[in-house]
Design an enzyme around this catalytic site. Structure first.
Site, short mmCIF file in Angstrom:
data_model
loop_
_atom_site.label_atom_id
_atom_site.label_comp_id
_atom_site.label_asym_id
_atom_site.label_seq_id
_atom_site.Cartn_x
_atom_site.Cartn_y
_atom_site.Cartn_z
CE1 TYR A 272 -88.37 26.88 -3.08
CE2 TYR A 272 -87.42 26.24 -5.23
CZ TYR A 272 -87.27 26.79 -3.79
OH TYR A 272 -85.99 27.27 -3.78
CG HIS B 124 -79.36 33.54 -6.72
ND1 HIS B 124 -80.44 34.42 -5.94
CD2 HIS B 124 -79.52 32.36 -6.28
CE1 HIS B 124 -81.20 33.89 -5.24
NE2 HIS B 124 -80.75 32.40 -5.42
CG ASN C 168 -82.42 25.19 -9.32
OD1 ASN C 168 -83.51 24.61 -8.85
ND2 ASN C 168 -81.32 24.78 -8.49
CE1 TYR D 240 -41.56 -2.43 -8.41
CE2 TYR D 240 -42.78 -1.25 -6.84
CZ TYR D 240 -42.02 -2.23 -7.27
OH TYR D 240 -41.94 -3.38 -6.28
NE ARG E 112 -40.57 -4.20 -12.76
CZ ARG E 112 -40.62 -4.76 -11.56
NH1 ARG E 112 -41.28 -5.51 -11.10
NH2 ARG E 112 -39.63 -4.17 -10.82
CG PHE F 246 -80.89 21.12 -7.07
CD1 PHE F 246 -80.04 20.92 -6.17
CD2 PHE F 246 -82.16 21.35 -7.15
CE1 PHE F 246 -81.08 21.06 -4.92
CE2 PHE F 246 -82.97 21.27 -5.89
CZ PHE F 246 -82.39 21.12 -4.83
CD GLU G 28 -80.33 26.02 -0.75
OE1 GLU G 28 -79.35 26.52 -0.87
OE2 GLU G 28 -81.31 26.48 -1.56
#
Length: 514
Positions: free
Chosen positions: A53, A83, A195, A278, A281, A331, A418
């Site tokens: 792949y 990309h 990646n 608060y 404290r 990834f 994906e």
């Protein structure tokens, strides 16, 4: 400056910070053999026409498209070009440097199948301050930070744009000015560059480092407010916290006792006023839980920056007799995404606590008239610190929106191959926004607490004006940047001056003096 040595498994957050500030980087010679073995394994896969792949196939939905040996190099170039679709504001140079460093460290582990030249070019770009122009948005944090890292990769092959000495230029020109040659990508190398979780981890390292400093600063700010509001330190008694032994609650209470050590401005054990609100404290309980979130995030980032987080992973023996290529999911950014969402919530709470202390500082009805309304002597004619609390409230409210967990969302991509994504990069960007807002809120508290302390000192004899060891140091740091405000003036420039000291760790550094 001694260089930061990359071996793949020993990088620390402090080293990342050092490199963002300009420390040089070098590759540990001991990792070269494993990098070379991994590269030879990739070349053997191609020579044997094996299906692997991203090496001899397409990507994502195109995983079943076989690529010929003649096309494998063009495949990697096409990957970077296709990309590089990031949008939004460009990432700061410090973030880009962190990303580049983390990516180089991951590749140095020797399971990604790249040549040493790929790693060395990233290191050379760091050492020459060549910073790719990387848009901040576009990563889903699943198949790694694909889009942002593709913009980084384009500069490595002489395309895209980069910042060099303050000038934006094309990648080839930036490399040429430093005597560097663009990469001629080999098989698997484009995929190995993009990646992985480097944007998430690089930004995450910077954010959590500042968060740790801010946590200490918030403890100090709370102590200043306790002094300004004539509070008591009874709730910090170690016996209390030993009975609920959350370790960072105990640590926070101990730190606050050191900050307040020697203070004469605190309320003694008053039977008619035995406890504070608060946000005064319960600081160890709340800030201690915030410290837990910061520690968890540091732990996750520390693991991730020293991990193999690309795909596929190349396994081979010493002699490359046995080669195994496993397509898996290292990834996926879910560990980082959840950690950063946790940090978002914690920092939001840090701001919430501070904003409520600010409100008490400016409201005479809430503080029992210890301090004048809105911290001004001439209320009505002057508004004093009234609107400073508005700004803190606006930031605290915005943080509540940003604190929604990004990791709770997922949108399938790549034709549903994906089908679950982490949204980790979004979580990190939101964490950075929340951090910056919280820094501003705590800055406002510091300034207002100092103003309140000055008002209190006016009514106290000299022997009761002594502050704690840590609060005194913080007060003087504030007063170096902001005077006591006798009359209405624009507070914005003063806020920015003190914010810079908060962000650079100057207030947190007081902890080293205690």
């Amino acid at each position: 400056m001694e260089p930061i040595i990359l071996s793949g498994n020993q990088l620390t957050i402090d080293q990342v910070i050092a490199v963002t500030k300009g420390f040089p980087v070098s590759l540990d010679p001991s990792v070269i053999p494993s990098i070379q073995r991994s590269r030879l394994a990739v070349e053997r896969l191609i020579s044997e026409n094996r299906i692997a792949y991203g090496i001899t196939t397409g990507f994502g939905r195109f995983k079943d498209k076989v690529i010929t040996a003649e096309q494998v190099k063009q495949l990697q170039v096409n990957l970077l070009r296709s990309h590089a679709v990031g949008v939004g504001p460009l990432l700061d140079d410090e973030i880009v440097r962190a990303m580049m460093l983390v990516r180089a460290n991951t590749l140095a582990l020797g399971f990604s199948g790249v040549r040493i030249e790929v790693i060395q070019l990233l290191i050379d770009m760091l050492n020459h301050s060549i910073h790719p122009c990387i848009p901040s948005q576009g990563s889903l944090g699943a198949s790694g930070d694909l889009a942002p890292l593709a913009h980084m990769g384009l500069v490595m092959i002489g395309e895209g744009t980069a910042r060099y000495h303050g000038q934006v230029m094309n990648g080839a020109e930036a490399l040429a000015q430093c005597g560097l040659n663009p990469l001629q990508l080999g098989p698997k190398e484009g995929l190995a560059i993009i990646n992985g979780t480097s944007q998430m981890v690089g930004m995450g390292a910077l954010t959590v480092h500042r968060a740790a400093n801010l946590s200490l600063t918030a403890d100090i700010a709370a102590c200043l407010s306790i002094e300004a509001l004539y509070g008591t330190d009874r709730a910090l008694d170690p016996r209390v916290h030993e009975l609920r032994p959350h370790p960072r609650q105990i640590d926070c209470a101990a730190f606050m006792r050191k900050v307040l050590q020697g203070s004469q401005m605190l309320r003694s054990n008053d039977p008619f006023n035995v406890q504070d609100a608060y946000t005064l404290r319960c600081v160890p309980q709340v800030h201690g839980a915030i410290r837990d979130a910061i520690a968890y995030t540091e732990w996750v980032i520390g693991i991730e920056m020293n991990s193999v987080n690309d795909n596929p992973i190349i396994f081979c023996d010493q002699d490359n007799n046995e080669i195994d290529v496993i397509s898996a999911g290292n990834f996926h950014g879910e560990p980082v995404a959840i950690a950063m969402d946790y940090l978002k919530l914690a920092l939001t709470e840090l701001g919430n606590m501070s904003e409520r202390r600010i409100a008490r500082l400016v409201d005479a009805d809430s503080n029992g008239g210890i301090l004048p309304m809105f911290l001004t002597e001439h209320g009505g004619l002057e508004s004093g610190m009234m609107i400073a609390q508005y700004t803190a409230a606006a930031l605290a409210s915005e943080n509540k929106v940003l604190a929604h967990p990004a990791s709770a969302d997922s949108i399938p991509t790549s034709a549903n191959v994906e089908d679950h994504v982490s949204m980790g990069a979004t979580a990190v960007r939101q964490a950075q926004q929340i951090l910056e807002h919280a820094e501003m809120i705590i800055t406002i508290e510091l300034i207002l607490a100092a103003q309140g302390i000055d008002f209190r000192k006016r009514s106290l004899p000299l022997n009761q004006q002594q502050q704690g060891k840590g609060t005194s140091a913080a007060y003087h740091l504030i007063r170096q940047n902001v005077p006591f405000l006798q009359e209405d003036t624009s507070l914005a420039p003063y806020i920015e001056k003190v914010r810079q000291k908060v962000a650079d760790g100057s207030f947190a550094a007081i902890s080293h003096q205690l």
